[in-house]
Design a protein around this motif. Structure first.
Motif, PDB file in Angstrom:
ATOM      1  N   SER A   1       0.999  -1.476   0.180  1.00 50.61           N
ATOM      2  CA  SER A   1       0.547   0.021   0.143  1.00 50.61           C
ATOM      3  C   SER A   1       1.090   1.263   0.021  1.00 50.61           C
ATOM      4  CB  SER A   1      -0.911   0.019   1.291  1.00 50.61           C
ATOM      5  OG  SER A   1      -0.004   0.094   2.711  1.00 50.61           O
ATOM      6  N   THR A   2       1.866   1.351   0.584  1.00 55.36           N
ATOM      7  CA  THR A   2       2.651   2.085   0.996  1.00 55.36           C
ATOM      8  C   THR A   2       3.105   2.374  -0.955  1.00 55.36           C
ATOM      9  OG1 THR A   2       3.854   1.662   3.150  1.00 55.36           O
ATOM     10  CG2 THR A   2       5.440   3.006   1.702  1.00 55.36           C
ATOM     11  N   VAL A   3       4.341   1.550  -1.293  1.00 53.18           N
ATOM     12  CA  VAL A   3       4.279   1.758  -2.987  1.00 53.18           C
ATOM     13  C   VAL A   3       3.865   2.176  -4.152  1.00 53.18           C
ATOM     14  CG1 VAL A   3       6.047  -0.035  -4.494  1.00 53.18           C
ATOM     15  CG2 VAL A   3       6.101  -0.072  -2.036  1.00 53.18           C
ATOM     16  N   ASN A   4       2.283   1.750  -3.367  1.00 50.87           N
ATOM     17  CA  ASN A   4       1.383   1.797  -4.073  1.00 50.87           C
ATOM     18  C   ASN A   4       0.959   3.647  -4.216  1.00 50.87           C
ATOM     19  OD1 ASN A   4      -0.588   0.661  -6.284  1.00 50.87           O
ATOM     20  ND2 ASN A   4      -2.615   1.403  -4.483  1.00 50.87           N
ATOM     21  N   ARG A   5       0.856   3.664  -3.415  1.00 50.89           N
ATOM     22  CA  ARG A   5       0.892   4.976  -3.187  1.00 50.89           C
ATOM     23  C   ARG A   5       2.226   6.701  -3.589  1.00 50.89           C
ATOM     24  NH1 ARG A   5      -0.703   3.839   2.410  1.00 50.89           N
ATOM     25  NH2 ARG A   5       1.077   4.404   2.978  1.00 50.89           N
ATOM     26  N   GLN A   6       3.086   5.899  -3.413  1.00 48.43           N
ATOM     27  CA  GLN A   6       4.069   5.986  -4.042  1.00 48.43           C
ATOM     28  C   GLN A   6       4.056   6.007  -5.147  1.00 48.43           C
ATOM     29  OE1 GLN A   6       7.316   4.241  -2.058  1.00 48.43           O
ATOM     30  NE2 GLN A   6       7.200   6.074   0.186  1.00 48.43           N
ATOM     31  N   THR A   7       3.458   4.832  -5.843  1.00 53.08           N
ATOM     32  CA  THR A   7       3.812   4.418  -7.730  1.00 53.08           C
ATOM     33  C   THR A   7       2.172   5.689  -8.279  1.00 53.08           C
ATOM     34  OG1 THR A   7       2.903   2.755  -7.437  1.00 53.08           O
ATOM     35  CG2 THR A   7       5.108   3.017  -7.328  1.00 53.08           C
ATOM     36  N   ALA A   8       1.197   5.792  -7.646  1.00 51.38           N
ATOM     37  CA  ALA A   8       0.462   6.627  -7.835  1.00 51.38           C
ATOM     38  C   ALA A   8       0.946   7.620  -8.648  1.00 51.38           C
ATOM     39  CB  ALA A   8      -0.997   6.412  -7.116  1.00 51.38           C
ATOM     40  N   ALA A   9       1.465   8.419  -7.332  1.00 50.57           N
ATOM     41  CA  ALA A   9       1.908   9.946  -7.969  1.00 50.57           C
ATOM     42  C   ALA A   9       2.854   9.685  -8.340  1.00 50.57           C
ATOM     43  CB  ALA A   9       2.403  10.578  -6.706  1.00 50.57           C
ATOM     44  N   MET A  10       3.546   9.653  -9.000  1.00 53.24           N
ATOM     45  CA  MET A  10       4.785   8.655  -9.995  1.00 53.24           C
ATOM     46  C   MET A  10       3.826   8.942 -11.472  1.00 53.24           C
ATOM     47  SD  MET A  10       7.672   6.814  -8.156  1.00 53.24           S
ATOM     48  CE  MET A  10       8.142   6.116  -9.913  1.00 53.24           C
ATOM     49  N   LEU A  11       3.022   8.797 -11.491  1.00 55.66           N
ATOM     50  CA  LEU A  11       2.251   7.951 -12.180  1.00 55.66           C
ATOM     51  C   LEU A  11       1.741   8.965 -13.665  1.00 55.66           C
ATOM     52  CD1 LEU A  11       0.591   4.391 -11.710  1.00 55.66           C
ATOM     53  CD2 LEU A  11       1.437   4.987 -13.640  1.00 55.66           C
ATOM     54  N   ARG A  12       0.644   9.788 -11.495  1.00 54.01           N
ATOM     55  CA  ARG A  12      -0.423  11.431 -11.887  1.00 54.01           C
ATOM     56  C   ARG A  12       1.002  12.432 -12.551  1.00 54.01           C
ATOM     57  NH1 ARG A  12      -2.515   9.669  -7.409  1.00 54.01           N
ATOM     58  NH2 ARG A  12      -0.748  10.900  -5.975  1.00 54.01           N
ATOM     59  N   ALA A  13       2.039  12.320 -11.800  1.00 58.41           N
ATOM     60  CA  ALA A  13       3.259  12.903 -12.884  1.00 58.41           C
ATOM     61  C   ALA A  13       3.916  12.931 -13.604  1.00 58.41           C
ATOM     62  CB  ALA A  13       4.635  13.113 -11.056  1.00 58.41           C
ATOM     63  N   GLY A  14       3.196  11.574 -14.385  1.00 56.36           N
ATOM     64  CA  GLY A  14       3.834  11.067 -16.026  1.00 56.36           C
ATOM     65  C   GLY A  14       5.945  10.333 -15.903  1.00 56.36           C
ATOM     66  N   LEU A  15       6.194   9.845 -14.454  1.00 58.77           N
ATOM     67  CA  LEU A  15       7.261  10.189 -14.899  1.00 58.77           C
ATOM     68  C   LEU A  15       7.206   8.028 -15.373  1.00 58.77           C
ATOM     69  CD1 LEU A  15       7.949  10.876 -11.537  1.00 58.77           C
ATOM     70  CD2 LEU A  15       9.189  11.845 -13.139  1.00 58.77           C
ATOM     71  N   VAL A  16       6.333   7.749 -14.745  1.00 61.57           N
ATOM     72  CA  VAL A  16       6.484   5.963 -15.189  1.00 61.57           C
ATOM     73  C   VAL A  16       5.017   5.366 -15.407  1.00 61.57           C
ATOM     74  CG1 VAL A  16       7.540   5.214 -13.126  1.00 61.57           C
ATOM     75  CG2 VAL A  16       5.383   5.130 -12.879  1.00 61.57           C
ATOM     76  N   ASP A  17       4.731   4.710 -16.571  1.00 65.72           N
ATOM     77  CA  ASP A  17       3.248   4.449 -17.055  1.00 65.72           C
ATOM     78  C   ASP A  17       3.560   2.992 -16.572  1.00 65.72           C
ATOM     79  OD1 ASP A  17       4.662   3.327 -19.224  1.00 65.72           O
ATOM     80  OD2 ASP A  17       4.794   4.685 -20.551  1.00 65.72           O
ATOM     81  N   ARG A  18       2.203   2.369 -17.181  1.00 65.15           N
ATOM     82  CA  ARG A  18       1.898   0.897 -16.774  1.00 65.15           C
ATOM     83  C   ARG A  18       2.349  -0.015 -17.735  1.00 65.15           C
ATOM     84  NH1 ARG A  18      -0.046  -0.689 -11.075  1.00 65.15           N
ATOM     85  NH2 ARG A  18      -1.017   1.910 -10.607  1.00 65.15           N
ATOM     86  N   ILE A  19       2.996  -0.769 -17.818  1.00 67.65           N
ATOM     87  CA  ILE A  19       3.029  -2.149 -19.154  1.00 67.65           C
ATOM     88  C   ILE A  19       2.750  -3.083 -18.663  1.00 67.65           C
ATOM     89  CG2 ILE A  19       4.356  -0.083 -20.219  1.00 67.65           C
ATOM     90  CD1 ILE A  19       6.235  -2.379 -19.273  1.00 67.65           C
ATOM     91  N   PRO A  20       2.064  -3.573 -19.610  1.00 72.03           N
ATOM     92  CA  PRO A  20       1.595  -5.229 -19.499  1.00 72.03           C
ATOM     93  C   PRO A  20       3.122  -5.821 -19.652  1.00 72.03           C
ATOM     94  CG  PRO A  20       0.600  -5.042 -21.866  1.00 72.03           C
ATOM     95  CD  PRO A  20       1.955  -3.713 -21.163  1.00 72.03           C
ATOM     96  N   ASP A  21       3.193  -7.053 -18.821  1.00 72.39           N
ATOM     97  CA  ASP A  21       3.965  -7.815 -17.969  1.00 72.39           C
ATOM     98  C   ASP A  21       4.888  -8.279 -19.225  1.00 72.39           C
ATOM     99  OD1 ASP A  21       5.505  -9.921 -16.831  1.00 72.39           O
ATOM    100  OD2 ASP A  21       4.676 -10.536 -16.048  1.00 72.39           O
ATOM    101  N   PRO A  22       5.940  -7.745 -19.854  1.00 72.00           N
ATOM    102  CA  PRO A  22       6.776  -9.051 -21.090  1.00 72.00           C
ATOM    103  C   PRO A  22       6.727 -10.167 -20.681  1.00 72.00           C
ATOM    104  CG  PRO A  22       8.152  -6.894 -20.804  1.00 72.00           C
ATOM    105  CD  PRO A  22       6.804  -6.865 -19.060  1.00 72.00           C
ATOM    106  N   ASP A  23       6.881 -10.668 -19.605  1.00 73.64           N
ATOM    107  CA  ASP A  23       6.810 -12.151 -19.506  1.00 73.64           C
ATOM    108  C   ASP A  23       6.288 -13.321 -19.406  1.00 73.64           C
ATOM    109  OD1 ASP A  23       9.837 -11.840 -19.008  1.00 73.64           O
ATOM    110  OD2 ASP A  23       9.709 -11.178 -16.916  1.00 73.64           O
TER     111      ASP A  23
END
Length: 153
Positions: free
Chosen positions: A66-88
């Protein structure tokens, strides 16, 4: 000097190092797009390993998802990361660093290195190599005890 006295000196110097926050100050004074400390660390890990799931990031840092989810949600909103399907082919989506995330990470890293360069301005190459070697050994021993090594090149 006795071992307990040496350890007390190390503890004090580590406390002082955390207090100075030379590198963190370089980032926070970097302007409106300076990264939060958690984003800097998470982006550094993704840059090193490639796309990771929230679960993989939580495991890597020993944090609750849940902590990482909050941190990554902020990164997603800021356009720092995006979600992709698992390449594996896995079910969970992975977080991939964006061009903007890389730009800001490298910008902050450059500011940090410049701040560090000011601190060690009078050090010789031998001093720098010795310090880097001992610091890496120290970090590797912490990682070994925690069971969470940081991937290095």
């Amino acid at each position: 000097m006795r071992r307990d006295e040496e350890l007390a000196l190390i503890e004090r110097e580590m406390m002082l190092l955390a207090r100075h926050q030379v590198l963190a100050t370089a980032r926070t004074n970097g302007g409106p797009d300076a990264l939060e400390r958690s984003a800097y660390t998470l982006l550094s890990r993704i840059e090193t390993e490639g796309p990771l799931t929230i679960g993989q990031l939580a495991e890597a840092f020993g944090l609750d998802t849940s902590t990482v989810n909050r941190q990554t949600a902020a990164m997603l909103r800021a356009g720092l990361v995006d979600r992709i399907p698992d390449p594996d082919g896995g079910v969970a989506r992975k977080l991939r660093i964006t061009d903007e995330g890389l730009r800001r990470l490298h910008q902050d890293r450059d500011w940090s290195i410049q701040g560090l360069a000011r601190v060690v301005d009078g050090w010789t190459s031998a001093d720098l190599a010795e310090f880097a070697e001992v610091l890496e050994r120290f970090n590797r021993d912490i990682e070994r005890i925690q069971g969470r090594p940081w991937p290095r090149a």
